[in-house]
Design a protein around this motif. Structure first.
Motif, PDB file in Angstrom:
ATOM      1  N   GLU A  22       0.822  -1.213   0.000  1.00 15.56           N
ATOM      2  CA  GLU A  22       0.000   0.000   0.000  1.00 15.56           C
ATOM      3  C   GLU A  22       0.854   1.260   0.000  1.00 15.56           C
ATOM      4  OE1 GLU A  22      -4.297  -1.306   1.817  1.00 15.56           O
ATOM      5  OE2 GLU A  22      -2.840  -0.480   3.210  1.00 15.56           O
ATOM      6  N   ARG A  23       2.028   1.200   0.628  1.00 12.45           N
ATOM      7  CA  ARG A  23       2.936   2.349   0.584  1.00 12.45           C
ATOM      8  C   ARG A  23       3.444   2.592  -0.827  1.00 12.45           C
ATOM      9  NH1 ARG A  23       7.317   1.645   5.143  1.00 12.45           N
ATOM     10  NH2 ARG A  23       8.235   3.400   4.036  1.00 12.45           N
TER      11      ARG A  23
ATOM     12  N   ALA B  18      -2.811  -5.333  -6.079  1.00 13.93           N
ATOM     13  CA  ALA B  18      -4.018  -6.106  -6.388  1.00 13.93           C
ATOM     14  C   ALA B  18      -3.842  -7.565  -5.962  1.00 13.93           C
ATOM     15  CB  ALA B  18      -4.330  -6.021  -7.877  1.00 13.93           C
ATOM     16  N   LEU B  19      -2.632  -8.092  -6.158  1.00 18.66           N
ATOM     17  CA  LEU B  19      -2.358  -9.481  -5.772  1.00 18.66           C
ATOM     18  C   LEU B  19      -2.448  -9.669  -4.258  1.00 18.66           C
ATOM     19  CD1 LEU B  19      -1.543 -12.299  -6.735  1.00 18.66           C
ATOM     20  CD2 LEU B  19       0.835 -11.570  -6.541  1.00 18.66           C
ATOM     21  N   ILE B  20      -1.872  -8.762  -3.482  1.00 21.17           N
ATOM     22  CA  ILE B  20      -1.940  -8.924  -2.027  1.00 21.17           C
ATOM     23  C   ILE B  20      -3.365  -8.694  -1.529  1.00 21.17           C
ATOM     24  CG2 ILE B  20      -1.208  -6.573  -1.421  1.00 21.17           C
ATOM     25  CD1 ILE B  20      -0.593  -9.860   0.526  1.00 21.17           C
ATOM     26  N   TYR B  21      -4.133  -7.828  -2.187  1.00 21.90           N
ATOM     27  CA  TYR B  21      -5.541  -7.696  -1.809  1.00 21.90           C
ATOM     28  C   TYR B  21      -6.260  -9.030  -2.005  1.00 21.90           C
ATOM     29  CZ  TYR B  21      -5.524  -2.565  -1.340  1.00 21.90           C
ATOM     30  OH  TYR B  21      -5.315  -1.267  -0.931  1.00 21.90           O
ATOM     31  N   SER B  22      -5.966  -9.733  -3.102  1.00 25.70           N
ATOM     32  CA  SER B  22      -6.616 -11.035  -3.313  1.00 25.70           C
ATOM     33  C   SER B  22      -6.118 -12.067  -2.299  1.00 25.70           C
ATOM     34  CB  SER B  22      -6.408 -11.521  -4.747  1.00 25.70           C
ATOM     35  OG  SER B  22      -5.055 -11.774  -5.001  1.00 25.70           O
ATOM     36  N   HIS B  23      -4.836 -11.974  -1.903  1.00 23.10           N
ATOM     37  CA  HIS B  23      -4.326 -12.874  -0.859  1.00 23.10           C
ATOM     38  C   HIS B  23      -5.020 -12.600   0.468  1.00 23.10           C
ATOM     39  CE1 HIS B  23      -0.223 -13.939  -2.872  1.00 23.10           C
ATOM     40  NE2 HIS B  23      -1.255 -14.238  -3.621  1.00 23.10           N
ATOM     41  N   MET B  24      -5.272 -11.326   0.765  1.00 24.62           N
ATOM     42  CA  MET B  24      -5.981 -10.992   2.005  1.00 24.62           C
ATOM     43  C   MET B  24      -7.416 -11.503   1.961  1.00 24.62           C
ATOM     44  SD  MET B  24      -3.937  -9.721   4.190  1.00 24.62           S
ATOM     45  CE  MET B  24      -5.103  -9.135   5.415  1.00 24.62           C
ATOM     46  N   LEU B  25      -8.038 -11.447   0.797  1.00 22.39           N
ATOM     47  CA  LEU B  25      -9.379 -12.009   0.638  1.00 22.39           C
ATOM     48  C   LEU B  25      -9.384 -13.469   1.055  1.00 22.39           C
ATOM     49  CD1 LEU B  25     -12.313 -11.915  -1.072  1.00 22.39           C
ATOM     50  CD2 LEU B  25     -10.880 -13.207  -2.632  1.00 22.39           C
ATOM     51  N   LEU B  26      -8.426 -14.245   0.547  1.00 24.55           N
ATOM     52  CA  LEU B  26      -8.359 -15.669   0.875  1.00 24.55           C
ATOM     53  C   LEU B  26      -7.995 -15.905   2.337  1.00 24.55           C
ATOM     54  CD1 LEU B  26      -6.501 -16.872  -2.328  1.00 24.55           C
ATOM     55  CD2 LEU B  26      -8.919 -17.208  -1.770  1.00 24.55           C
TER      56      LEU B  26
ATOM     57  N   SER C 272     -14.247  -6.957   1.440  1.00 18.17           N
ATOM     58  CA  SER C 272     -13.758  -5.599   1.176  1.00 18.17           C
ATOM     59  C   SER C 272     -12.403  -5.639   0.462  1.00 18.17           C
ATOM     60  CB  SER C 272     -13.659  -4.781   2.477  1.00 18.17           C
ATOM     61  OG  SER C 272     -12.554  -5.162   3.247  1.00 18.17           O
ATOM     62  N   TYR C 273     -11.531  -6.578   0.832  1.00 18.82           N
ATOM     63  CA  TYR C 273     -10.261  -6.713   0.117  1.00 18.82           C
ATOM     64  C   TYR C 273     -10.471  -7.263  -1.275  1.00 18.82           C
ATOM     65  CZ  TYR C 273      -7.555  -5.417   4.190  1.00 18.82           C
ATOM     66  OH  TYR C 273      -7.029  -4.710   5.229  1.00 18.82           O
ATOM     67  N   GLY C 274     -11.463  -8.123  -1.431  1.00 15.53           N
ATOM     68  CA  GLY C 274     -11.793  -8.640  -2.762  1.00 15.53           C
ATOM     69  C   GLY C 274     -12.220  -7.522  -3.698  1.00 15.53           C
ATOM     70  N   ARG C 275     -13.026  -6.596  -3.193  1.00 16.96           N
ATOM     71  CA  ARG C 275     -13.454  -5.445  -4.017  1.00 16.96           C
ATOM     72  C   ARG C 275     -12.253  -4.576  -4.378  1.00 16.96           C
ATOM     73  NH1 ARG C 275     -17.791  -5.808  -0.505  1.00 16.96           N
ATOM     74  NH2 ARG C 275     -16.914  -4.268   0.926  1.00 16.96           N
ATOM     75  N   ARG C 276     -11.341  -4.381  -3.440  1.00 17.83           N
ATOM     76  CA  ARG C 276     -10.148  -3.552  -3.716  1.00 17.83           C
ATOM     77  C   ARG C 276      -9.257  -4.205  -4.761  1.00 17.83           C
ATOM     78  NH1 ARG C 276      -8.014  -2.037   2.323  1.00 17.83           N
ATOM     79  NH2 ARG C 276     -10.042  -1.511   3.176  1.00 17.83           N
ATOM     80  N   SER C 277      -9.234  -5.537  -4.799  1.00 18.76           N
ATOM     81  CA  SER C 277      -8.339  -6.217  -5.737  1.00 18.76           C
ATOM     82  C   SER C 277      -8.785  -6.046  -7.190  1.00 18.76           C
ATOM     83  CB  SER C 277      -8.235  -7.701  -5.406  1.00 18.76           C
ATOM     84  OG  SER C 277      -9.420  -8.379  -5.719  1.00 18.76           O
ATOM     85  N   LEU C 278     -10.042  -5.693  -7.381  1.00 17.01           N
ATOM     86  CA  LEU C 278     -10.541  -5.512  -8.747  1.00 17.01           C
ATOM     87  C   LEU C 278     -10.157  -4.162  -9.206  1.00 17.01           C
ATOM     88  CD1 LEU C 278     -14.048  -7.062  -8.288  1.00 17.01           C
ATOM     89  CD2 LEU C 278     -12.010  -8.134  -9.210  1.00 17.01           C
TER      90      LEU C 278
END
Length: 172
Positions: free
Chosen positions: A136-137, A145-153, A166-172
């Motif tokens: 994010e920094r 986007a990849l780490i947002y999808s990892h956080m989703l999982l 919410s992380y899934g939405r951010r990854s898109l």
């Protein structure tokens, strides 16, 4: 190579305590870690990425108490980052800082895979939180986007579905 508290990359000076030699050695350890992951040698993979991250100024906690404290610190950074986004954000990193942050995110991403294969969910969460805070920094990127999808999982595994979405939405 003498230890110097700055890293010179082009004309930029980075305030992180990393030298060119440490960066070179960290990349070498990361390469070994990738190879050990591909061979399913998770213990050696971890050891190499621990060494790489320590050279890059990020020590991974190895005891349960330090892991818990580290996780709380990363959660606090995530909360502060979220509040900062609402208030207007912060300065983007310099190219030199971006280099170090990118190396850290790459190392943490692979380290979280090793933890996943070892079924160490608390370490996966810690590595993903650190990766998320560093990515994010760096700002919008495919790595973010990849780490947002990892956080989703990861959050889905912990039954935190609202946050996972919410992380899934951010990854898109």
């Amino acid at each position: 190579c003498d230890f110097v508290a700055t890293l010179y990359l082009g004309d930029d000076v980075i305030a992180l305590a990393v030298t060119k030699e440490q960066l070179r050695r960290a990349r070498w350890h990361s390469g070994l870690g990738h190879a050990h992951l591909a061979l399913s040698d998770f213990a050696r993979c971890r050891a190499d990425f621990y060494a790489a991250l320590e050279l890059l100024g990020h020590a991974v906690p190895r005891t349960p108490l330090r892991l818990g404290a580290g996780m709380l610190a990363e959660l606090a950074k995530q909360a502060a980052s979220h509040l900062g986004r609402q208030a207007g954000g912060r300065e983007p990193p310099t190219p030199a800082e971006a280099t170090i942050l990118t190396e850290r995110t790459d190392a943490l991403r692979i380290l979280s895979k090793a933890f996943f294969h070892e079924n160490n969910s608390s370490q996966v969460l810690y590595a993903n939180l650190c990766d998320l805070n560093y990515a994010e920094r760096l700002g919008p990127s495919p790595a973010l986007a990849l780490i947002y999808s990892h956080m989703l999982l990861t959050l889905g595994v912990f039954q935190l579905h609202r946050w996972a979405r919410s992380y899934g939405r951010r990854s898109l």
